[in-house]
Design a protein around this motif. Structure first.
Motif, mmCIF file in Angstrom:
data_model
loop_
_atom_site.group_PDB
_atom_site.id
_atom_site.type_symbol
_atom_site.label_atom_id
_atom_site.label_comp_id
_atom_site.label_asym_id
_atom_site.label_seq_id
_atom_site.Cartn_x
_atom_site.Cartn_y
_atom_site.Cartn_z
ATOM 1 N N ASP A 60 -5.569 -1.235 2.601
ATOM 2 C CA ASP A 60 -5.383 -1.980 3.854
ATOM 3 C C ASP A 60 -4.338 -1.260 4.696
ATOM 4 O O ASP A 60 -3.187 -1.121 4.284
ATOM 5 N N TYR A 61 -4.735 -0.832 5.889
ATOM 6 C CA TYR A 61 -3.858 -0.014 6.721
ATOM 7 C C TYR A 61 -3.535 -0.663 8.066
ATOM 8 O O TYR A 61 -2.908 -0.019 8.916
ATOM 9 N N PHE A 62 -3.960 -1.896 8.246
ATOM 10 C CA PHE A 62 -3.625 -2.607 9.484
ATOM 11 C C PHE A 62 -2.253 -3.237 9.294
ATOM 12 O O PHE A 62 -2.074 -4.143 8.480
ATOM 13 N N VAL A 63 -1.265 -2.740 10.045
ATOM 14 C CA VAL A 63 0.128 -3.096 9.789
ATOM 15 C C VAL A 63 0.688 -3.978 10.901
ATOM 16 O O VAL A 63 0.194 -3.997 12.027
ATOM 17 N N HIS A 64 1.726 -4.683 10.528
ATOM 18 C CA HIS A 64 2.530 -5.471 11.473
ATOM 19 C C HIS A 64 3.951 -4.926 11.399
ATOM 20 O O HIS A 64 4.616 -5.047 10.375
ATOM 21 N N THR A 110 0.850 -1.193 0.000
ATOM 22 C CA THR A 110 0.000 0.000 0.000
ATOM 23 C C THR A 110 0.886 1.243 0.000
ATOM 24 O O THR A 110 1.854 1.312 0.745
ATOM 25 N N VAL A 111 0.537 2.217 -0.856
ATOM 26 C CA VAL A 111 1.250 3.494 -0.887
ATOM 27 C C VAL A 111 0.232 4.602 -0.687
ATOM 28 O O VAL A 111 -0.785 4.664 -1.384
ATOM 29 N N TYR A 160 1.067 -4.386 16.320
ATOM 30 C CA TYR A 160 -0.049 -4.491 15.391
ATOM 31 C C TYR A 160 -0.996 -3.313 15.605
ATOM 32 O O TYR A 160 -1.451 -3.076 16.728
ATOM 33 N N PHE A 161 -1.304 -2.558 14.531
ATOM 34 C CA PHE A 161 -2.212 -1.427 14.673
ATOM 35 C C PHE A 161 -2.661 -0.941 13.305
ATOM 36 O O PHE A 161 -2.036 -1.231 12.279
ATOM 37 N N ASP A 162 -3.759 -0.187 13.310
ATOM 38 C CA ASP A 162 -4.264 0.468 12.111
ATOM 39 C C ASP A 162 -3.610 1.842 12.032
ATOM 40 O O ASP A 162 -3.812 2.685 12.914
ATOM 41 N N LEU A 163 -2.847 2.067 10.984
ATOM 42 C CA LEU A 163 -2.063 3.289 10.854
ATOM 43 C C LEU A 163 -2.944 4.536 10.811
ATOM 44 O O LEU A 163 -2.500 5.628 11.163
#
Length: 397
Positions: free
Chosen positions: A147-151, A122-123, A160-163
């Protein structure tokens, strides 16, 4: 022209030759044959049968080229120079596009997505500044998955969080490492009034067995902090990893009030971390306004000698002036938050020595640039018994 190419172009190469030719021949690549003086080339001719070639074409795959070079070749003149930096958080890359780049955002996003595979999916473009009660920012999708939920993995710890929903700064990784190496000791109690998604705390609990008591106003950040801790094998019971959602000032006050209450009663069981003692460290990492929360320390008990006293770490923006460095300005901001002097219309100056006379052992460190002439400074001091008594109105030694 070829700066940043990785791996570097081989300038000495073997020439193709027949199988029955035992002599190894080499080709030397130069940007121009004129770089070799005539007398040197004559010597190479006589000794090695060297000859000049007009051109030799080489192909540099795009995965060897830096992103800025690719963009500089593709974007039109009005979009030059191209974006020169980006930040990667998990599988998300975000850029801060300038006005001349916005119309070409999709192209820039596609190139970044293609060049940074396979780690990037994702950019996004950062829209506006960090703001609001939760210190988040808006973002626009340029390329890839929505998709913005990152590891994120930081020194072996998984987060783990949603940016979109929490504040995150990759640049603070070095500061988190500094605190672990130079401040925190094994099994200490660490308190954090603005914990965010908990990177500092989870690393302290995982690597040094520290017990955690923390707070954040953002309910999403609190849940991500707890869930990341669980996934790292940390006991998230209230006695070991206590994270709550609420006002930072009340959180700081309650750290002291709970100790005061526990001193008059004997609890049957230790169900919360801070039932009987103050934390060894308190973090206030809210650079926009951290010093204003320091007056909550007056609720901490001052009747007993604490050895060593809790160490408070205050992160704040600061600009130097004609008289003071950024660090001196930050120390004065902390001093004014603890013990205001002269009212709000008169700025306090050079009060570090005064705090040290109260046993505070003040230190200041530069953390990072925030803007031209504006730095983030960490001011650390000890919440000594004498300081707390002064804050509570006791001016007698």
């Amino acid at each position: 022209e070829f700066e940043g190419i990785h791996p570097k172009i081989k300038v000495v190469r073997n020439l193709d030759q027949d199988d029955d030719d035992d002599e190894v021949r080499k080709r030397i690549l130069l940007s121009s044959a004129e770089l070799i003086p005539d007398d040197t080339f004559q010597l190479l001719q006589e000794k090695y049968h060297a000859r000049k070639e007009d051109t030799f074409n080489i192909c540099i795959p795009h995965h060897q080229q830096p992103v800025t070079r690719i963009l500089s070749k593709i974007l039109p003149e009005e979009a030059q120079p191209p974006p020169s930096s980006y930040e990667q958080v998990g599988h998300v890359v975000h850029v801060n596009l300038k006005a001349q780049h916005v119309d070409y955002g999709k192209i820039i996003g596609s190139i970044l997505l293609d060049r940074l595979q396979p780690t990037t999916k994702t950019v996004v473009n950062k829209l506006g500044e960090v703001g609001g009660p939760f210190r988040t920012y808006q973002m626009g999708l340029l390329a890839g998955e929505d998709d913005y939920f990152v590891h994120v993995v930081e020194h072996g710890v998984s987060l783990y969080f949603d940016l979109r929903k929490v504040y995150w700064c990759t640049r603070l990784e070095g500061e988190r490492t500094y605190m672990l190496k130079n401040e925190f000791q094994p099994n200490q109690i660490i308190a954090d009034a603005f914990c965010g998604c908990g990177a500092q705390l989870i690393r302290a609990a995982s690597k040094k067995g520290c017990r955690i008591v923390a707070n954040d106003l953002n309910p999403d950040a609190v849940e991500y902090c707890k869930e990341s801790a669980r996934k790292n094998g940390i006991d998230v019971s209230p006695a070991n990893f206590d994270v709550q959602c609420g006002d930072a000032r009340e959180f700081i006050m309650n750290l002291g009030m709970r100790m005061s209450e526990s001193s008059s009663t004997t609890p049957s069981s230790d169900t919360t971390i801070n039932a009987s003692k103050l934390p060894h460290h308190l973090l206030l990492n809210f650079p926009l306004d951290s010093p204003s929360f320091l007056n909550a320390l007056r609720w901490w008990p001052s009747g007993e000698v604490m050895d060593p006293p809790p160490r408070i770490h205050v992160y704040t923006f600061a600009r130097g002036d004609e008289d003071r460095t950024e660090a001196e300005v930050a120390i004065d901001m902390v001093a004014d938050g603890l013990l205001p002097e002269g009212g709000y219309s008169i700025a306090s100056k050079f009060r570090g020595d005064y705090l040290n006379e109260l046993g505070c052992n003040v230190e200041a460190r530069e953390i990072r640039d925030a803007a031209p002439g504006k730095l983030v400074i960490c001011v650390s001091f000890s919440a000594s018994r004498t300081l707390l008594r002064r804050m509570q109105g006791d001016f007698f030694d």
